[in-house]
Design a protein around this motif. Structure first.
Motif, PDB file in Angstrom:
ATOM      1  N   MET A   1      -5.571 -27.062  -0.267  1.00 12.51           N
ATOM      2  CA  MET A   1      -4.953 -25.874   0.287  1.00 12.51           C
ATOM      3  C   MET A   1      -3.643 -26.054   0.979  1.00 12.51           C
ATOM      4  O   MET A   1      -2.766 -25.409   0.755  1.00 12.51           O
ATOM      5  N   ASP A   2      -3.512 -27.065   1.791  1.00 16.60           N
ATOM      6  CA  ASP A   2      -2.211 -27.212   2.527  1.00 16.60           C
ATOM      7  C   ASP A   2      -1.236 -27.696   1.737  1.00 16.60           C
ATOM      8  O   ASP A   2      -0.073 -27.092   1.881  1.00 16.60           O
ATOM      9  N   GLU A   3      -1.605 -28.626   0.836  1.00 19.99           N
ATOM     10  CA  GLU A   3      -0.299 -28.945   0.012  1.00 19.99           C
ATOM     11  C   GLU A   3      -0.028 -27.636  -1.009  1.00 19.99           C
ATOM     12  O   GLU A   3       1.160 -27.509  -1.292  1.00 19.99           O
ATOM     13  N   VAL A   4      -0.775 -26.866  -1.641  1.00 19.83           N
ATOM     14  CA  VAL A   4      -0.580 -25.836  -2.220  1.00 19.83           C
ATOM     15  C   VAL A   4       0.504 -24.856  -1.590  1.00 19.83           C
ATOM     16  O   VAL A   4       1.513 -24.379  -2.223  1.00 19.83           O
ATOM     17  N   ALA A   5       0.058 -24.749  -0.311  1.00 13.46           N
ATOM     18  CA  ALA A   5       0.899 -23.810   0.525  1.00 13.46           C
ATOM     19  C   ALA A   5       2.393 -24.352   0.746  1.00 13.46           C
ATOM     20  O   ALA A   5       3.074 -23.567   0.563  1.00 13.46           O
ATOM     21  N   ASP A   6       2.576 -25.701   0.819  1.00 15.20           N
ATOM     22  CA  ASP A   6       3.843 -26.275   0.906  1.00 15.20           C
ATOM     23  C   ASP A   6       4.657 -26.092  -0.576  1.00 15.20           C
ATOM     24  O   ASP A   6       5.749 -26.001  -0.452  1.00 15.20           O
TER      25      ASP A   6
ATOM     26  N   LEU B   1       9.368 -20.970  -3.726  1.00 13.86           N
ATOM     27  CA  LEU B   1       9.813 -19.744  -3.347  1.00 13.86           C
ATOM     28  C   LEU B   1      11.109 -19.895  -2.301  1.00 13.86           C
ATOM     29  O   LEU B   1      11.681 -18.960  -2.094  1.00 13.86           O
ATOM     30  N   GLN B   2      11.139 -20.917  -1.799  1.00  9.60           N
ATOM     31  CA  GLN B   2      12.180 -21.232  -0.840  1.00  9.60           C
ATOM     32  C   GLN B   2      12.193 -20.382   0.210  1.00  9.60           C
ATOM     33  O   GLN B   2      12.931 -19.590   1.089  1.00  9.60           O
ATOM     34  N   ARG B   3      10.803 -20.078   0.841  1.00 11.51           N
ATOM     35  CA  ARG B   3      10.466 -19.489   1.798  1.00 11.51           C
ATOM     36  C   ARG B   3       9.683 -20.410   2.772  1.00 11.51           C
ATOM     37  O   ARG B   3       8.450 -20.436   2.802  1.00 11.51           O
ATOM     38  N   PRO B   4      10.467 -21.257   3.536  1.00 11.41           N
ATOM     39  CA  PRO B   4       9.793 -22.255   4.429  1.00 11.41           C
ATOM     40  C   PRO B   4       8.825 -21.817   5.325  1.00 11.41           C
ATOM     41  O   PRO B   4       7.814 -22.841   5.863  1.00 11.41           O
ATOM     42  N   ARG B   5       8.844 -20.579   5.729  1.00 10.99           N
ATOM     43  CA  ARG B   5       7.924 -20.216   6.852  1.00 10.99           C
ATOM     44  C   ARG B   5       6.991 -19.250   6.254  1.00 10.99           C
ATOM     45  O   ARG B   5       6.221 -18.483   7.103  1.00 10.99           O
ATOM     46  N   LEU B   6       6.733 -19.030   5.035  1.00 12.67           N
ATOM     47  CA  LEU B   6       5.766 -18.160   4.503  1.00 12.67           C
ATOM     48  C   LEU B   6       4.309 -18.734   5.013  1.00 12.67           C
ATOM     49  O   LEU B   6       3.924 -19.443   4.843  1.00 12.67           O
ATOM     50  N   PRO B   7       3.561 -17.729   5.736  1.00  8.52           N
ATOM     51  CA  PRO B   7       2.364 -18.104   6.422  1.00  8.52           C
ATOM     52  C   PRO B   7       1.248 -18.251   5.437  1.00  8.52           C
ATOM     53  O   PRO B   7       1.336 -17.495   4.617  1.00  8.52           O
ATOM     54  N   MET B   8       0.400 -18.664   5.978  1.00 12.34           N
ATOM     55  CA  MET B   8      -1.056 -19.043   4.974  1.00 12.34           C
ATOM     56  C   MET B   8      -2.353 -18.770   5.959  1.00 12.34           C
ATOM     57  O   MET B   8      -2.229 -18.899   6.977  1.00 12.34           O
ATOM     58  N   GLU B   9      -3.197 -18.410   5.425  1.00 14.23           N
ATOM     59  CA  GLU B   9      -4.700 -18.082   5.966  1.00 14.23           C
ATOM     60  C   GLU B   9      -5.564 -18.425   5.155  1.00 14.23           C
ATOM     61  O   GLU B   9      -5.360 -18.473   3.879  1.00 14.23           O
ATOM     62  N   ARG B  10      -6.844 -18.979   5.654  1.00 11.48           N
ATOM     63  CA  ARG B  10      -7.940 -19.168   4.797  1.00 11.48           C
ATOM     64  C   ARG B  10      -8.777 -17.975   5.210  1.00 11.48           C
ATOM     65  O   ARG B  10      -9.286 -17.636   6.243  1.00 11.48           O
TER      66      ARG B  10
END
Lengths: 190, 313
Positions: free
Chosen positions: B109-114, B120-129
Motif C-alpha cells: 500500500m505504501d509503494e502504491v501511494a508513492d 500524478l506529480q503530486r508528491p505530497r498527496l496524503p494517504m490513509e488506511r
C-alpha cells in the motif's frame, strides 16, 4: 415476449415495470473492484410522466415494452377522441384525452404529430414543436407600438391563449413554440 | 504518465515484463466475464480448434514468473472484461500490475501511494488506511462481518437506495451495494484512501489472516482497494500462494458459475502447478491506468481518456 438484459440498458430504451411502460432516461453501471455489479437507472413512466430511480442487479432481465414513435397526421376530433392517420399506410387510430394531453390545445387538422404507440395504441401525442395558428380574439392594442414590450393575451383558433406583442391583431397568423407555449413571431402562412 | 511510471519502477529495481494476452485458461471469478476467441488460429493444426481467452488481468502468468524466480515484476498491458460498460468501465482497458516478493499488503500500500504520487506529480498527496469493518461501522453503524442480510437490507432502505425493499441479493452483494452506493463516494476525498482487511468471503486471491484476539476477533482477507475522489483505482492482495487453497477456490468459483448459469471457464492448471512448485510470499496489485488518467485530467467519463471508445473502435 421480448426481454432486455441490463447490459443492453441505455437512454431511450423502453421497458415494462410493474405493468407500466417506462423510458430509460439514464443508466449508470456501478461495480465494486470484485463482486456484484449494479445498474442504477432513472426511468420515466410513459403513462404518468413521473421519473423514478431503480436499482437492478447487473445481468437481470426486464420485459421490453412494445413502444415506438411514429409520425401521424391529425384528422379530427369527434368530441371525445382524436383521430389520427398514418400517412404511409392510411391506417387510422384514435387517441383519448389522456394520450393527447396538452397537445390538444395546439394541434389542428392535418398537422403531423409524433405519436408514441404502446402495443399499437396511442400512448402519447406530441404537438409539433412549432405551430402556426390564427388569432381569433385579442384586444386591439396600441397603434404604433412595434416594440413588443408588455404584450397582451390572444386566443388562437384552437382555443389556446398565448401572450402576444401589442401590435399583433385579430385574424393574423402567429408562430408559437408548443414546448414553452410562447409566441415566437408573426407568420405569413401556415 | 507512462514514462513517469516506468521511471518509478526502474528506480525501484522492478523488472518490466510481458505475458500473453491470449490464454488457454480464463478467470473463474463469477464476477468477471472473460471474452474468448475460438478457431481462427490457422497455420498450426494443433491449435486450430482451441478456444483462447483474452486476459481479464495478467495475474496468473505473472505469478508463474514469480514462481520461476523472476523477482519483482511489473507489466503495463491491455485487459478485457465482458459486460462492463459505463462512466468508469470500458471492456478493453489498460492495467498496471506489479508483484513484490517479500512485501506484505501494508508495505505494498505504501509503494502504491508513492507510485500514484509520482504518476500524478503530486508528491505530497496524503494517504490513509481504513479497515473495511471500521468504515461500515462508522458510517452505517453495522458490522459487515456479522450482520444478517435483514440488517444490511434495512441499512440500504434507510440510505434511500431505490428498490432496496425488493432486491433479492446474497449477503456479499448487499455489502457491495452498500459499499458502492453509500461508502465509496466518501473515500479519497482529500487524498488516497486505502480500504483494507476485507471479509474473507470477498478474498478473491488474497490470503486470509486468522483471527487474533483481542484486536481482530474475526479473520480478514489481506486485500486492499485504493480510492481517489470516490473512484476505485487499484485492487491489491497479500497473495495466496497455497496451491491446495487456490485449487479449492477455483473449484468453488466453477461451482458458483454453474449455479448462476454462467459460462464455464477452465481454471488455470498451469498456475496451480507453479504454486505447487513454490511461489515466494508476495503482494501484488492491479491499478487501472485509464482511471488514473481520468483523475490526472479531471475527466468525468472514461471515454474522455480513450482515443476511440469501443462503439467507435
Amino acid at each position: 415476449m421480448a426481454f432486455y438484459s441490463t447490459s443492453e440498458f441505455k437512454g431511450g430504451l423502453k421497458i415494462m415495470l410493474d405493468g407500466d411502460p417506462y423510458n430509460i432516461v439514464e443508466n449508470e453501471f456501478v461495480k465494486p473492484g470484485k463482486g456484484q455489479a449494479f445498474n442504477r437507472v432513472r426511468v420515466r413512466n410513459l403513462k404518468t410522466g413521473r421519473t423514478v430511480e431503480k436499482t437492478f442487479k447487473s445481468g437481470d432481465t426486464v420485459e421490453a415494452a412494445d413502444v415506438h414513435d411514429t409520425d401521424m397526421q391529425y384528422l379530427y376530433n369527434d368530441g371525445e377522441e382524436w383521430h389520427f392517420m398514418d400517412p404511409a399506410s392510411f391506417e387510422q387510430m384514435t387517441a383519448d384525452a389522456n394520450a393527447v394531453g396538452d397537445a390538444a390545445k395546439w394541434i389542428k387538422e392535418e398537422d403531423i404529430c409524433r405519436v408514441t404507440l404502446w402495443n399499437g395504441v396511442p400512448l402519447i401525442v406530441e404537438a409539433p414543436n412549432f405551430v402556426v395558428l390564427a388569432i381569433t380574439e385579442t384586444d386591439p392594442g396600441l397603434k404604433g407600438d412595434t416594440s413588443g414590450g408588455g404584450g397582451k393575451p390572444a386566443t388562437l383558433e384552437t382555443g389556446a391563449v398565448v401572450r402576444v406583442p401589442l401590435f399583433v391583431q385579430s385574424g393574423e397568423l402567429v408562430k408559437v413554440d408548443t414546448r414553452t407555449g410562447e409566441y415566437v413571431s408573426r407568420a405569413k402562412e401556415a | 504518465m507512462l514514462a513517469r511510471i516506468r521511471a518509478f519502477f526502474a528506480a525501484a529495481g522492478v523488472m518490466e515484463v510481458e505475458t500473453p494476452i491470449l490464454s488457454h485458461a480464463g478467470a473463474t471469478d463469477p464476477a468477471l466475464a472473460s471474452l474468448s476467441l475460438s478457431g481462427g488460429l490457422s497455420g498450426d493444426g494443433s491449435n486450430a480448434d482451441r478456444r483462447l481467452f483474452l486476459q481479464t488481468s495478467p495475474e496468473f502468468p505473472m505469478k508463474r514468473l514469480l514462481a520461476s524466480g523472476s523477482g519483482p515484476v511489473y507489466q503495463i498491458c491491455k485487459v478485457f472484461r465482458g459486460a462492463e460498460r459505463g462512466r468508469r468501465h470500458h471492456p478493453e482497458f489498460s492495467l498496471l500490475e506489479w508483484y513484490r516478493p517479500g512485501f506484505d499488503d501494508g508495505q505494498l500500500m505504501d509503494e502504491v501511494a508513492d507510485l500514484v504520487r509520482a504518476a500524478l506529480q503530486r508528491p505530497r498527496l496524503p494517504m490513509e488506511r481504513i479497515r473495511y469493518r471500521d468504515l461500515f461501522r462508522e458510517v452505517l453503524d453495522l458490522d459487515p462481518f456479522t450482520s444478517p442480510v435483514r440488517t444490511l437490507r434495512a441499512a440500504a432502505i434507510t440510505a434511500g437506495i431505490p428498490d432496496a425493499d425488493r432486491l433479492d441479493l446474497e449477503r456479499d452483494a448487499w455489502l457491495d451495494l452498500l459499499l458502492t452506493q453509500c461508502l465509496e463516494p466518501r473515500l479519497g476525498r482529500s487524498g488516497m484512501s486505502f480500504l483494507c482487511d476485507y471479509p474473507p468471503s470477498q478474498a478473491a486471491l488474497a490470503r486470509i489472516r486468522p483471527a487474533a484476539e483481542p484486536l481482530d476477533d474475526q479473520a480478514v482477507a489481506e486485500r486492499f482497494e485504493l480510492y481517489i475522489d470516490g473512484v476505485e483505482l487499484a485492487n491489491g492482495f497479500h497473495e495466496l500462494t497455497d496451491a491446495t487453497e487456490q485449487g479449492t477456490r477455483f473449484a468453488r468459483d466453477c461451482a458458483e458459475r454453474r449455479r448462476l448459469g454462467l459460462a464455464e471457464i477452465p481454471p488455470d492448471t498451469r498456475l496451480l502447478a507453479a504454486l505447487r512448485a513454490g511461489m515466494p510470499a508476495s503482494s501484488g496489485v492491479a491499478l487501472g491506468l485509464d482511471r488514473l488518467l481520468m483523475i490526472a485530467t479531471g475527466a468525468t467519463h472514461i471515454d474522455q481518456v480513450l482515443a476511440f471508445p469501443v462503439e467507435r473502435a
